[in-house]
Design an enzyme around this catalytic site. Structure first.
Site: not given
Ligand code: MLT
Length: 200
Positions: A102, A152, A183
């Site tokens: 991320s 996502d 995600h």
């Protein structure tokens, strides 16, 4: 930068640079490093920016909207830190593979976007396009593994494909792995990354 360095059993292995997601720290991804290569040295870094008390690697103006000036500044800061750490811990600066999730994947992608020799390769879990409209350095032969989620909400499949194309066009060898998830970082994508890594 606050960090942990664990010297690996095999000095010829790459040093794994671990970069956490928003709200994480340098401890989070240590188990992941072991799943990719348990003989490699590990440098796990904490982002220098705080957002409501949550560590990050660069500022954002809103969800998915990056503070570009800070991104460029923090990318240089991390690259400089890698140069210093290589001297201090005596690892090969040109043999660093980043593993980021991320926000950590985004700063790793930013290292690739801004510096030709920052990384030997990268495993990017749920990255975005860190910056638009710039010319990438020559990344010929740089191996990059991207894990993306078809659902996502933070990074659309279109953006994952765009990142793949930008890196491909700069000469990188990109493998894009899809999970039918959001995600989150899944066991399955880590296993796929480990298989990819073993083929390097
Ligand atoms: C970012 O800000 O880097 C991305 O939105 C991912 C995240 O939530 O950290």
């Amino acid at each position: 930068m606050k960090h942990i360095f664990n010297k690996g059993k095999d000095a010829s292995k790459p040093t794994l640079l671990m970069l956490h997601g928003t709200g994480g720290n340098e401890l989070d991804l240590l188990p992941l490093a072991g799943m990719i290569d348990d003989e490699a040295s590990v440098l796990s870094v904490r982002g220098n920016v705080l957002e409501n008390g949550m560590p990050r690697f660069f500022r954002r103006l809103a969800e998915g909207v990056f503070d570009e000036e800070d991104l460029v500044f923090r990318t240089k800061e991390l690259n400089d830190f890698l140069n210093e750490a290589a001297e201090k811990y005596n690892f090969q600066r040109d043999n660093v593979i980043a593993i980021g999730y991320s926000n950590g994947a985004n700063i790793a992608a930013s290292l690739l976007f801004h510096y030709k020799n920052a990384l030997k390769g990268a495993i990017l879990h749920h990255p975005m396009v860190p910056r638009k409209g710039i010319e990438l350095p020559d990344l010929t032969g740089t191996p990059v593994f991207i894990a993306a989620g078809t659902n996502d909400p933070i990074c659309s499949p279109m953006e994952s494909a765009e990142l793949q194309k930008l890196l491909d066009d700069a000469g990188a060898n990109v493998e894009l792995h899809w999970e039918n998830r959001g995600h989150q970082l899944t066991q399955e994508e880590v296993q796929a990354a480990a298989i990819w890594y073993r083929k390097l």
